[in-house]
Scaffold this motif. Structure first.
Motif, PDB file in Angstrom:
ATOM      1  N   LEU A   1     -12.115  13.491   4.517  1.00 28.16           N
ATOM      2  CA  LEU A   1     -11.893  12.211   4.738  1.00 28.16           C
ATOM      3  C   LEU A   1      -9.878  12.621   4.491  1.00 28.16           C
ATOM      4  N   ARG A   2      -8.976  13.014   5.409  1.00 25.58           N
ATOM      5  CA  ARG A   2      -7.862  12.436   4.976  1.00 25.58           C
ATOM      6  C   ARG A   2      -7.028  11.492   5.929  1.00 25.58           C
ATOM      7  N   LEU A   3      -6.447  10.410   4.368  1.00 22.66           N
ATOM      8  CA  LEU A   3      -5.704   9.047   5.193  1.00 22.66           C
ATOM      9  C   LEU A   3      -4.338   9.343   4.915  1.00 22.66           C
ATOM     10  N   ARG A   4      -3.951   8.762   6.581  1.00 24.99           N
ATOM     11  CA  ARG A   4      -2.454   8.510   5.707  1.00 24.99           C
ATOM     12  C   ARG A   4      -2.000   7.583   6.661  1.00 24.99           C
ATOM     13  N   ASN A   5      -0.182   7.482   6.334  1.00 20.49           N
ATOM     14  CA  ASN A   5       0.350   6.490   6.389  1.00 20.49           C
ATOM     15  C   ASN A   5      -0.310   4.891   6.498  1.00 20.49           C
ATOM     16  N   ILE A   6      -1.137   5.146   5.489  1.00 20.95           N
ATOM     17  CA  ILE A   6      -1.955   3.296   5.274  1.00 20.95           C
ATOM     18  C   ILE A   6      -1.580   2.407   4.315  1.00 20.95           C
ATOM     19  N   ILE A   7      -0.794   1.331   4.294  1.00 22.31           N
ATOM     20  CA  ILE A   7       0.265   0.823   3.812  1.00 22.31           C
ATOM     21  C   ILE A   7      -0.357  -0.477   3.587  1.00 22.31           C
ATOM     22  N   MET A   8      -0.807  -1.259   2.309  1.00 22.78           N
ATOM     23  CA  MET A   8      -1.217  -2.492   1.883  1.00 22.78           C
ATOM     24  C   MET A   8       0.303  -3.000   1.778  1.00 22.78           C
ATOM     25  N   LYS A   9       0.457  -4.597   2.045  1.00 16.91           N
ATOM     26  CA  LYS A   9       1.113  -5.160   1.142  1.00 16.91           C
ATOM     27  C   LYS A   9       0.982  -6.208   0.826  1.00 16.91           C
ATOM     28  N   ILE A  10       1.594  -6.270  -0.384  1.00 18.05           N
ATOM     29  CA  ILE A  10       0.767  -7.233  -1.585  1.00 18.05           C
ATOM     30  C   ILE A  10       1.800  -8.048  -2.427  1.00 18.05           C
ATOM     31  N   THR A  11       1.328  -9.207  -2.078  1.00 22.84           N
ATOM     32  CA  THR A  11       2.848 -10.330  -2.879  1.00 22.84           C
ATOM     33  C   THR A  11       1.845 -10.998  -4.211  1.00 22.84           C
ATOM     34  N   ALA A  12       2.574 -11.009  -5.197  1.00 24.48           N
ATOM     35  CA  ALA A  12       2.059 -10.684  -6.383  1.00 24.48           C
ATOM     36  C   ALA A  12       2.629 -12.198  -7.802  1.00 24.48           C
ATOM     37  N   THR A  13       1.913 -13.564  -7.729  1.00 26.71           N
ATOM     38  CA  THR A  13       2.461 -14.410  -8.658  1.00 26.71           C
ATOM     39  C   THR A  13       1.945 -14.745  -9.710  1.00 26.71           C
ATOM     40  N   SER A  14       2.136 -15.245 -11.325  1.00 20.30           N
ATOM     41  CA  SER A  14       1.325 -15.526 -11.457  1.00 20.30           C
ATOM     42  C   SER A  14       1.918 -16.343 -12.355  1.00 20.30           C
ATOM     43  N   ASP A  15       1.178 -16.929 -13.473  1.00 23.14           N
ATOM     44  CA  ASP A  15       2.144 -18.867 -14.249  1.00 23.14           C
ATOM     45  C   ASP A  15       2.707 -19.569 -13.390  1.00 23.14           C
ATOM     46  N   ILE A  16       1.849 -20.017 -12.604  1.00 25.67           N
ATOM     47  CA  ILE A  16       2.505 -20.634 -11.454  1.00 25.67           C
ATOM     48  C   ILE A  16       2.876 -22.021 -12.268  1.00 25.67           C
ATOM     49  N   HIS A  17       2.150 -22.596 -12.751  1.00 23.19           N
ATOM     50  CA  HIS A  17       1.772 -24.324 -14.118  1.00 23.19           C
ATOM     51  C   HIS A  17       1.774 -25.234 -12.856  1.00 23.19           C
ATOM     52  N   GLY A  18       1.647 -25.295 -11.737  1.00 22.35           N
ATOM     53  CA  GLY A  18       2.053 -26.170 -10.989  1.00 22.35           C
ATOM     54  C   GLY A  18       2.846 -26.215 -10.257  1.00 22.35           C
ATOM     55  N   ALA A  19       3.745 -25.331 -10.081  1.00 22.52           N
ATOM     56  CA  ALA A  19       4.843 -25.374  -9.058  1.00 22.52           C
ATOM     57  C   ALA A  19       4.290 -25.180  -7.860  1.00 22.52           C
ATOM     58  N   LYS A  20       4.957 -25.347  -7.286  1.00 21.67           N
ATOM     59  CA  LYS A  20       5.013 -24.841  -5.267  1.00 21.67           C
ATOM     60  C   LYS A  20       5.389 -24.233  -5.177  1.00 21.67           C
ATOM     61  N   PRO A  21       5.114 -23.409  -3.960  1.00 20.95           N
ATOM     62  CA  PRO A  21       5.281 -22.184  -3.753  1.00 20.95           C
ATOM     63  C   PRO A  21       6.498 -21.789  -3.403  1.00 20.95           C
ATOM     64  N   PRO A  22       7.588 -20.237  -3.215  1.00 32.05           N
ATOM     65  CA  PRO A  22       8.442 -20.169  -2.880  1.00 32.05           C
ATOM     66  C   PRO A  22       8.421 -20.553  -0.724  1.00 32.05           C
ATOM     67  N   LYS A  23       9.749 -21.013  -1.386  1.00 33.30           N
ATOM     68  CA  LYS A  23      10.520 -20.958   0.210  1.00 33.30           C
ATOM     69  C   LYS A  23      10.768 -19.875   1.471  1.00 33.30           C
ATOM     70  N   THR A  24      10.686 -19.102   0.404  1.00 36.81           N
ATOM     71  CA  THR A  24      10.792 -18.071   1.775  1.00 36.81           C
ATOM     72  C   THR A  24       9.670 -17.796   2.153  1.00 36.81           C
ATOM     73  N   PRO A  25       9.964 -17.098   3.374  1.00 36.04           N
ATOM     74  CA  PRO A  25       8.443 -17.576   4.212  1.00 36.04           C
ATOM     75  C   PRO A  25       7.089 -15.832   3.576  1.00 36.04           C
ATOM     76  N   ALA A  26       5.791 -15.677   3.306  1.00 37.39           N
ATOM     77  CA  ALA A  26       5.176 -15.401   2.905  1.00 37.39           C
ATOM     78  C   ALA A  26       5.507 -13.735   3.493  1.00 37.39           C
ATOM     79  N   TYR A  27       4.949 -12.966   2.562  1.00 37.38           N
ATOM     80  CA  TYR A  27       4.998 -11.614   3.438  1.00 37.38           C
ATOM     81  C   TYR A  27       4.098 -10.799   2.977  1.00 37.38           C
ATOM     82  N   GLY A  28       2.923 -10.237   3.878  1.00 40.15           N
ATOM     83  CA  GLY A  28       2.191  -9.164   2.954  1.00 40.15           C
ATOM     84  C   GLY A  28       0.783  -9.482   3.146  1.00 40.15           C
ATOM     85  N   GLU A  29      -0.103  -8.472   3.274  1.00 37.80           N
ATOM     86  CA  GLU A  29      -1.100  -8.680   3.438  1.00 37.80           C
ATOM     87  C   GLU A  29      -2.146 -10.006   2.503  1.00 37.80           C
TER      88      GLU A  29
END
Length: 103
Positions: A1-29
């Motif tokens: 089995l050969r996989l190529r050109n498989i890309i998964m975009k991950i957005t990660a954040t931590s320790d939000i402590h009640g903060a609102k999401p970023p104002k920049t558009p969401a990006y990734g799968e």
């Protein structure tokens, strides 16, 4: 089995402590929110998290939420259900020892 050109975009954040999401558009799968959604672990703070992050989370195929040590109310199954009902693409994962059902 050969996989190529498989890309998964991950957005990660931590320790939000009640903060609102970023104002920049969401990006990734996949969005990973790792630890400390809240300051004091109250259900009201979880409700505020849902209200603030619901639209941002909706553009991702999957949202992985890992509660932190501040998120003590998330040991209650009804709180997990509240999150996954309002953010249907979200799944909650626990570190071993945090959730009483996994100990």
């Amino acid at each position: 089995l050969r996989l190529r050109n498989i890309i998964m975009k991950i957005t990660a954040t931590s320790d939000i402590h009640g903060a609102k999401p970023p104002k920049t558009p969401a990006y990734g799968e996949v969005l990973v929110i790792a630890g400390d959604l809240t300051n004091r672990g109250s259900i009201n703070e979880i409700c505020q998290f849902i209200y603030n992050w619901q639209d941002y989370c909706s553009v991702f195929e999957a949202v992985f939420i890992i509660p932190g040590n501040h998120d003590t109310c998330m040991t209650q199954p009804e709180v997990i259900e509240m999150i996954t009902d309002q953010i249907p693409n979200a799944r909650v994962f626990f570190a071993r020892g945090l959730h009483p059902l996994l100990v």
